[in-house]
Motif scaffolding. Structure first.
Motif, PDB file in Angstrom:
ATOM      1  N   PHE A 252      -1.981 -26.271  -3.640  1.00  0.00           N
ATOM      2  CA  PHE A 252      -1.072 -27.410  -3.770  1.00  0.00           C
ATOM      3  C   PHE A 252      -1.247 -28.368  -2.592  1.00  0.00           C
ATOM      4  N   ASP A 253      -2.354 -28.243  -1.866  1.00  0.00           N
ATOM      5  CA  ASP A 253      -2.591 -29.063  -0.686  1.00  0.00           C
ATOM      6  C   ASP A 253      -4.083 -29.317  -0.522  1.00  0.00           C
ATOM      7  N   THR A 254      -4.396 -30.254   0.347  1.00  0.00           N
ATOM      8  CA  THR A 254      -5.778 -30.575   0.700  1.00  0.00           C
ATOM      9  C   THR A 254      -5.891 -30.498   2.210  1.00  0.00           C
ATOM     10  N   LEU A 255      -6.947 -29.860   2.683  1.00  0.00           N
ATOM     11  CA  LEU A 255      -7.210 -29.763   4.119  1.00  0.00           C
ATOM     12  C   LEU A 255      -8.347 -30.705   4.484  1.00  0.00           C
ATOM     13  N   ILE A 256      -8.201 -31.379   5.607  1.00  0.00           N
ATOM     14  CA  ILE A 256      -9.257 -32.252   6.118  1.00  0.00           C
ATOM     15  C   ILE A 256      -9.524 -31.833   7.551  1.00  0.00           C
ATOM     16  N   ALA A 257     -10.763 -31.483   7.816  1.00  0.00           N
ATOM     17  CA  ALA A 257     -11.163 -31.055   9.158  1.00  0.00           C
ATOM     18  C   ALA A 257     -12.065 -32.121   9.770  1.00  0.00           C
TER      19      ALA A 257
ATOM     20  N   SER B  21       4.160 -23.963   5.410  1.00  0.00           N
ATOM     21  CA  SER B  21       4.969 -23.553   4.260  1.00  0.00           C
ATOM     22  C   SER B  21       4.155 -23.591   2.973  1.00  0.00           C
ATOM     23  N   THR B  22       4.444 -22.651   2.075  1.00  0.00           N
ATOM     24  CA  THR B  22       3.832 -22.697   0.742  1.00  0.00           C
ATOM     25  C   THR B  22       4.773 -23.431  -0.200  1.00  0.00           C
ATOM     26  N   TRP B  23       4.216 -23.938  -1.299  1.00  0.00           N
ATOM     27  CA  TRP B  23       5.038 -24.610  -2.295  1.00  0.00           C
ATOM     28  C   TRP B  23       6.124 -23.664  -2.809  1.00  0.00           C
ATOM     29  N   TYR B  24       5.752 -22.414  -3.043  1.00  0.00           N
ATOM     30  CA  TYR B  24       6.706 -21.453  -3.584  1.00  0.00           C
ATOM     31  C   TYR B  24       7.856 -21.193  -2.612  1.00  0.00           C
ATOM     32  N   GLU B  25       7.589 -21.190  -1.314  1.00  0.00           N
ATOM     33  CA  GLU B  25       8.655 -21.041  -0.323  1.00  0.00           C
ATOM     34  C   GLU B  25       9.599 -22.233  -0.359  1.00  0.00           C
TER      35      GLU B  25
ATOM     36  N   GLY C   7      12.761 -29.240  -0.412  1.00  0.00           N
ATOM     37  CA  GLY C   7      13.323 -28.284   0.536  1.00  0.00           C
ATOM     38  C   GLY C   7      14.767 -28.591   0.892  1.00  0.00           C
ATOM     39  N   ALA C   8      15.102 -29.875   1.015  1.00  0.00           N
ATOM     40  CA  ALA C   8      16.482 -30.254   1.327  1.00  0.00           C
ATOM     41  C   ALA C   8      17.424 -29.807   0.210  1.00  0.00           C
ATOM     42  N   ARG C   9      16.960 -29.888  -1.010  1.00  0.00           N
ATOM     43  CA  ARG C   9      17.791 -29.495  -2.161  1.00  0.00           C
ATOM     44  C   ARG C   9      17.870 -27.978  -2.338  1.00  0.00           C
ATOM     45  N   THR C  10      16.772 -27.290  -2.028  1.00  0.00           N
ATOM     46  CA  THR C  10      16.748 -25.836  -2.216  1.00  0.00           C
ATOM     47  C   THR C  10      17.190 -25.071  -0.965  1.00  0.00           C
ATOM     48  N   GLY C  11      17.402 -25.804   0.138  1.00  0.00           N
ATOM     49  CA  GLY C  11      17.831 -25.161   1.376  1.00  0.00           C
ATOM     50  C   GLY C  11      16.686 -24.535   2.155  1.00  0.00           C
ATOM     51  N   ASN C  12      15.469 -24.971   1.891  1.00  0.00           N
ATOM     52  CA  ASN C  12      14.291 -24.421   2.570  1.00  0.00           C
ATOM     53  C   ASN C  12      13.647 -25.477   3.452  1.00  0.00           C
ATOM     54  N   VAL C  13      13.313 -25.100   4.666  1.00  0.00           N
ATOM     55  CA  VAL C  13      12.698 -26.009   5.626  1.00  0.00           C
ATOM     56  C   VAL C  13      11.194 -26.068   5.377  1.00  0.00           C
TER      57      VAL C  13
END
Length: 180
Positions: free
Chosen positions: A151-156, A39-43, A28-34
């Motif tokens: 692209f993520d794992t959720l733990i509840a 956030s999604t990987w594509y964002e 995100g720092a390189r692409t200018g996205n926070v």
């Protein structure tokens, strides 16, 4: 999951550059996205193309559908007593077939999963090529989920200490999505 459990943790699967894990924050720092908790990987990477890379930042996108091997040991150390899981029936590697050959199957929506027992096979320093898409302990004190295309794992969990421990794992990029 938040209706049953009070805390939901989201672990972001790292991208890679020369086989070194790369945090979404770096991308995100390189692409200018926070990078935000939702956030999604594509964002973050700035493209929805499947094999998109950012030269000098990442040459391999995050692993989809499975907790990456680099995260398995630190996560499994905290998620003890794993007893059961569901593994998507679409994986076709020998290790997965060994786990699922005689396992019963169920459908979740339109996807077929195999019901497997004892999913923490990553003992002795080895890791699984593919982890279960859903897994939990026999006491049902927590549940983990990695969607087939996620692209993520959720733990509840309802254990605030466990949620905080997972977020604090060194080198891991994680957020608490739901915390009362």
């Amino acid at each position: 999951m938040a209706m049953v459990f009070t805390h939901v943790v989201r672990i972001l699967h790292p991208a890679y550059l020369d086989n070194r894990p790369v945090r979404w924050e770096e991308v995100g720092a390189r692409t200018g996205n926070v990078v935000r908790a939702t956030s999604t990987w594509y964002e973050v990477c700035g493209s929805a193309r499947p094999n998109y890379v950012v030269e000098g930042v990442f040459d391999c996108p995050p692993e989809q559908g499975s907790l990456p091997s680099v995260l398995q040991q630190p996560v499994y150390e905290r998620l003890t007593s794993v007893s059961e899981g569901l593994l998507w029936n679409g994986y076709n590697d020998p290790q997965t077939r060994r786990l699922t050959d005689s396992a019963p199957s169920i459908y979740v929506d339109t996807d077929e999963y195999r019901v497997i027992e004892k999913t923490d096979e990553a003992e002795g320093g080895s890791s699984l090529d593919v982890t279960p898409n859903y897994w939990w302990p026999s006491d049902h004190s927590w549940c983990a989920a990695t969607g087939i295309d996620s692209f993520d794992t959720l733990i509840a969990t309802s254990d605030a200490r466990l949620a905080a421990e997972i977020v604090a794992i060194p080198g891991i990029e994680a957020f608490i999505l739901h915390d009362p």
